[in-house]
Each structure stands twice: as C-alpha cells, then as structure tokens.
Write a protein that holds these residues in place. Sequence first.
Motif, short mmCIF file in Angstrom:
data_model
loop_
_atom_site.label_atom_id
_atom_site.label_comp_id
_atom_site.label_asym_id
_atom_site.label_seq_id
_atom_site.Cartn_x
_atom_site.Cartn_y
_atom_site.Cartn_z
N GLY A 78 38.78 7.19 -19.49
CA GLY A 78 38.97 6.16 -18.11
C GLY A 78 38.72 6.80 -16.54
N ILE A 79 38.77 6.40 -15.55
CA ILE A 79 38.22 6.65 -14.61
C ILE A 79 39.39 7.82 -14.05
CG2 ILE A 79 39.09 6.11 -11.43
CD1 ILE A 79 37.69 3.48 -12.24
N HIS A 80 40.86 8.11 -14.65
CA HIS A 80 41.43 8.84 -14.62
C HIS A 80 40.85 10.57 -14.44
CE1 HIS A 80 45.48 7.97 -13.08
NE2 HIS A 80 45.13 6.73 -12.56
N GLU A 137 32.02 7.83 -6.41
CA GLU A 137 32.42 6.08 -5.96
C GLU A 137 32.92 4.94 -7.10
OE1 GLU A 137 28.75 4.00 -6.15
OE2 GLU A 137 29.78 1.66 -5.81
N ASP A 138 34.31 4.75 -7.00
CA ASP A 138 35.25 3.92 -7.85
C ASP A 138 35.19 2.71 -7.89
OD1 ASP A 138 37.22 3.60 -9.35
OD2 ASP A 138 38.59 4.45 -8.70
N ASP A 139 33.87 2.04 -8.79
CA ASP A 139 33.30 1.00 -9.12
C ASP A 139 34.63 0.53 -10.14
OD1 ASP A 139 31.46 -0.60 -8.18
OD2 ASP A 139 30.93 -0.93 -9.36
N GLY A 187 33.53 3.90 -13.63
CA GLY A 187 33.39 3.07 -13.60
C GLY A 187 34.60 2.95 -15.22
N THR A 188 34.99 1.59 -15.84
CA THR A 188 35.99 2.00 -16.55
C THR A 188 35.71 0.79 -17.60
OG1 THR A 188 38.51 1.98 -16.90
CG2 THR A 188 37.81 0.95 -14.83
N PHE A 189 36.25 0.41 -18.26
CA PHE A 189 36.58 -1.08 -19.37
C PHE A 189 37.67 -1.00 -18.98
CE2 PHE A 189 32.97 0.76 -21.35
CZ PHE A 189 31.83 0.04 -21.21
N SER A 190 38.60 -1.03 -18.52
CA SER A 190 40.00 -0.65 -17.87
C SER A 190 40.40 -2.77 -17.59
CB SER A 190 40.94 0.23 -17.29
OG SER A 190 40.93 1.43 -17.95
N LYS A 191 39.21 -2.94 -17.09
CA LYS A 191 39.84 -4.68 -16.00
C LYS A 191 39.01 -5.34 -16.36
CE LYS A 191 41.92 -1.71 -13.03
NZ LYS A 191 43.24 -1.06 -12.71
N THR A 192 37.60 -4.82 -17.49
CA THR A 192 36.96 -6.02 -17.59
C THR A 192 36.76 -6.32 -19.12
OG1 THR A 192 35.58 -4.21 -18.34
CG2 THR A 192 34.45 -5.54 -16.02
C1 LIG Z 1 41.41 1.85 -7.95
C2 LIG Z 1 41.67 2.48 -9.12
N1 LIG Z 1 40.71 3.09 -9.79
C3 LIG Z 1 40.84 3.29 -11.08
C4 LIG Z 1 41.77 3.24 -11.44
C5 LIG Z 1 42.57 3.67 -13.41
O1 LIG Z 1 41.31 2.96 -13.85
P1 LIG Z 1 41.13 3.87 -15.76
O2 LIG Z 1 42.28 2.81 -15.83
O3 LIG Z 1 39.59 3.66 -15.61
O4 LIG Z 1 41.64 5.00 -15.59
C6 LIG Z 1 42.98 2.02 -10.86
C7 LIG Z 1 43.78 1.23 -11.66
O5 LIG Z 1 44.55 0.62 -11.43
C8 LIG Z 1 42.28 1.55 -10.05
O6 LIG Z 1 43.33 1.22 -9.35
#
Ligand SMILES: Cc1ncc(COP(=O)(O)O)c(C=O)c1O
Length: 492
Positions: free
Chosen positions: A200-202, A298-300, A328-333
């Motif tokens: 994930g993005i974190h 770039e946080d997409d 990028g992340t699969f957290s939202k899709t």
């Molecule tokens: C702008 C943004 N970036 C990243 C994340 C977190 O992404 P991930 O779940 O992949 O760590 C969030 C979560 O809400 C977000 O709002």
Amino acid sequence: MRSLVCDLLQLRLDDQKDGKLHKRLYNAIRLSILDGSLPPQSRLPPSRDLANQLALSRNTVLTVYEQLLAEGYVVSRSGSGTFVSRTVPDSLLFSSDASPQSRHAPQQAILSARGEALLTHSRASSRQWGAFLPGVPDVSEFPHALLRKIYTRLSRRPPAVQLSYSPSGGSPTLQQALMEYLRVARSVRCNPEQILITEGIHQAIDLVSRMLCNPGDRAWIEEPAYWGIRNVLQMNGVDLQAINVDLSGMNPPEPGDAPPRLIFVTPSHQYPLGCVMSLERRQRLLTLARQTGSWIVEDDYDSEFRFSGQPIPALQGLVEDAPVIYIGTFSKTLWPGLRLGYVVLPQPLAQALKTAHAELYRGGRLLDQEALAQFITEGHYTAHIRRMRLLYARRRQRLTALISQYLGKAALSEFNDNAGLHLVLKLADDCDDVALAKAANDKGVLVRPLSRYYLGDTPQRGLLMGFAAMKEEEMEGAFKVLVACINSKSRA
Ligand SMILES: Cc1ncc(COP(=O)(O)O)c(C=O)c1O
C-alpha cells in the motif's frame, strides 16, 4: 543469633518449590536486591553463617555469591565481606509488589520522541466502516467469488517460489499486468522492472522517505494533505513544509536555498479538497524538480473514479524520464484490507529501492499477486472499476443533492471535482469542525474534520464525507443526523 537477612532469605527459599538449591538461593538473594529488601551497600551474611542458618552446604553459598559477584549484584571487599552493589540500576530496584510471586515492577512504556510525536498526531479511527466514512470503497460490491476461483486454481499446485519471499519487487506477472494497465488507464510510462509491489501507499512512502531523505531533509507537502502520509514522513525525521493548494493544485514557491528533497502531490485529485493540478503547474513542478534535483512523489490514490469528462493522465507520463515516483494502491479500486499497492520507480532508483524493500519488509504474498495479475489480464479489474464508477457517481449525486436540499448549495466546496470517493462539506470559518465531527461520530456518522488535514494554523473548516460505501437509500437518514448535529452546534 539468627539475622533478619537469614530470615528473609529463608522465607524466599521456602517460596520456591522447584529447582536446585543453589538456583533457589541465587533467586532469593537476587530478587531481594532487586525489590530493595537488600538495599545497595548492605552486607550479606558471611557464607559460613548463612550456610549454617539455612542448613545448606557452604559450597552452595559460595557458588551463589560468586555468581552474584560475576553478574554485578554484589561486590566483595577483602577482609570485610560481601556487599550489595551500589551500582544495581535504580530502575531495577523497588518493585511495587515485593511478594516473591510477582517480583518484577511492570515495565514502563517509555517511547522514543518520534513514537510520542506519532501518537500525538495519530488520527486513525477505531471504526473503519460506517455512514459517510471517507476514503473507503464499497467492499461488499467486489466480486470476491471470481477472485477466489482464480486463487483456488493457482493454489492447487503453487510453485515453491510463490510461497517464499518476494525477491525482485513482486510477482513479475503482476508487474507486467500493471505496466499495461497503467499505460492505458493512467498514461504512465514504464517497463515492468520499474514496478515495485508494496503493501500500500503507506509502506511505499515509508520506503521512499527512508531511502531518499536524511533526518532533517526537507519535503514539500500539500496544504491540506492526508495526515497518514504526514505521520510517516515525520516519523522518518523529514522536515515538512506545507505548500498551499488553490483551484489549480499545489502552487510551488521559489525553492530558494533549501530546495526540497521530495515533493508530495496528488495532482489528479487533490486530497482532500478535490481539485486537479493544472497543466501549467505540472510543467512548473517538473521543471523545478529537474533544476533542484528533487523527486516528485505522485500519490495517485483514487483517480480511477472520475464521473465526468476525460480521465486526468498521471503527471509521471507527461514527459520522458520524469523525475516522478508514481505511487498507486488497490485500496480504493478493490478493498483497503487487501494491503497491496505499487510504485513506479524512475530508472535510476529502481534497483536500490527494490533491494531496500526486500531488506526492510521482506515482501511475499506472491500467490495473491499472481491471482490479482490474472484478475487484471482477464479484464475483471477494469470491468469492476467501470461498474463502481457508475455506482459511485450515483451515490455522489445523491449526497450533493442532500447537501443542497438541507444546507444550501453554498455548503458544497468550490474545490470539489466530480470524482473520488469523498467530498468536502464546507463550514463557516468560526465553526469548530473537530467538535462537530466528534458529535456526529458519537451518533454513528463517521465524518472527518477538514481542519485536521492542515499542518499550519489557518485551516479551512469543513467535513470530509465518504459517499462510495453507502447505499443511496440509506443516505438521507444518516445525513439528517448530521444536520441535527450541525444545527445544535450552530445554536450553542
Ligand atoms: C491521499 C491518500 N493516499 C494514500 C492513502 C492510503 O493508501 P494505502 O491504503 O494504499 O496505504 C490514502 C487513504 O485514505 C489517501 O487518502
């Protein structure tokens, strides 16, 4: 005459039912020192006396004294005897409960300064599902049976390498599938070797900031920005400079003598306000990054969900070899608990960051990644996104209609784009959005206060409201609860 020390040690010996005699005596003396019953510099009985009084052999006592001497609990002064050491650390002394059964003082939770700071700024909610919670997709709409079928097929006879650590940045099949998807859907330019699969993005931002910033190095972040990312950066000792966002996105200043090492942006859908970074700003940012040697991150995170107009291409693909780390992340899709995301690394960073990822987090779940790769290449991923886009568009429309109906059009933020999984409800500058969000949360309406997303002390007031995970027919009831909270706060 029998001494008090002998009485004490006898009691403690009797308390210990098991173990060899010398071990029991050792424990009895050591614990008496640690809980203060035998204070620093007090004298232990001569070995012969102690042996007589406890009915032990003198050798047993001598062996124990030697052991305690070697460990620093006691010192021997020639001619005058054996004494409790002055240097037994204070923190080991004086347990609150001197009973032999529980002789250890509870360890104190002393955190690092960074750890303390993180807790002070922690915002993660204990509730991650509920009315208007921002940032979560409708996980119940995901075709789990379909993905499970692929997974079951693959897991019948998984090659051993897919059950081990991930050595080269993730599953090559997923890297290939993502490269093709990102090229078409997000205009990202890369080859599969530039892709690193993360949790994930974190995690991606943790890796990037640790590998590219020394403590005290500067990073620009948007004002306002996602606090989760801010916390990761602060934890890694990065010096944050908040750069204002307007309707065209981040407005980069002249970098002066202290150019940023990293520049964090959400150009396709600014988080949390919702604007899109203009082409002029994108070009300015790219030029600036090239001049200063900074990397743009770039946080997409959610740009698959635009409900009108054309998709906004990624900043990364705007020019050849852009100085952009695309995340990028699969957290939202798909769903946030999956904990899978990806980084497209610029060529010069690719090998170093992949190696560091393996060192720091190991990486694994290659079978999950294989299944996901097939899910993408068989077309299910884009089909799911298309279906969700229509669903979320309707839900967003329903929420904006409710806001207009109950609070007036002015409550809709001018920043809001017709996109994403949340929107911002505008509040008056003198409204305490933190207190309001708390009152709403107490009633089960999980909105978030906009002011908490600002680093500086002149935040805008508002509420972040998620609409993606709420059925349209359930919205009005929860929204009325929120309106009641707003009205009662404005009367107070
Ligand atoms: C702008 C943004 N970036 C990243 C994340 C977190 O992404 P991930 O779940 O992949 O760590 C969030 C979560 O809400 C977000 O709002």
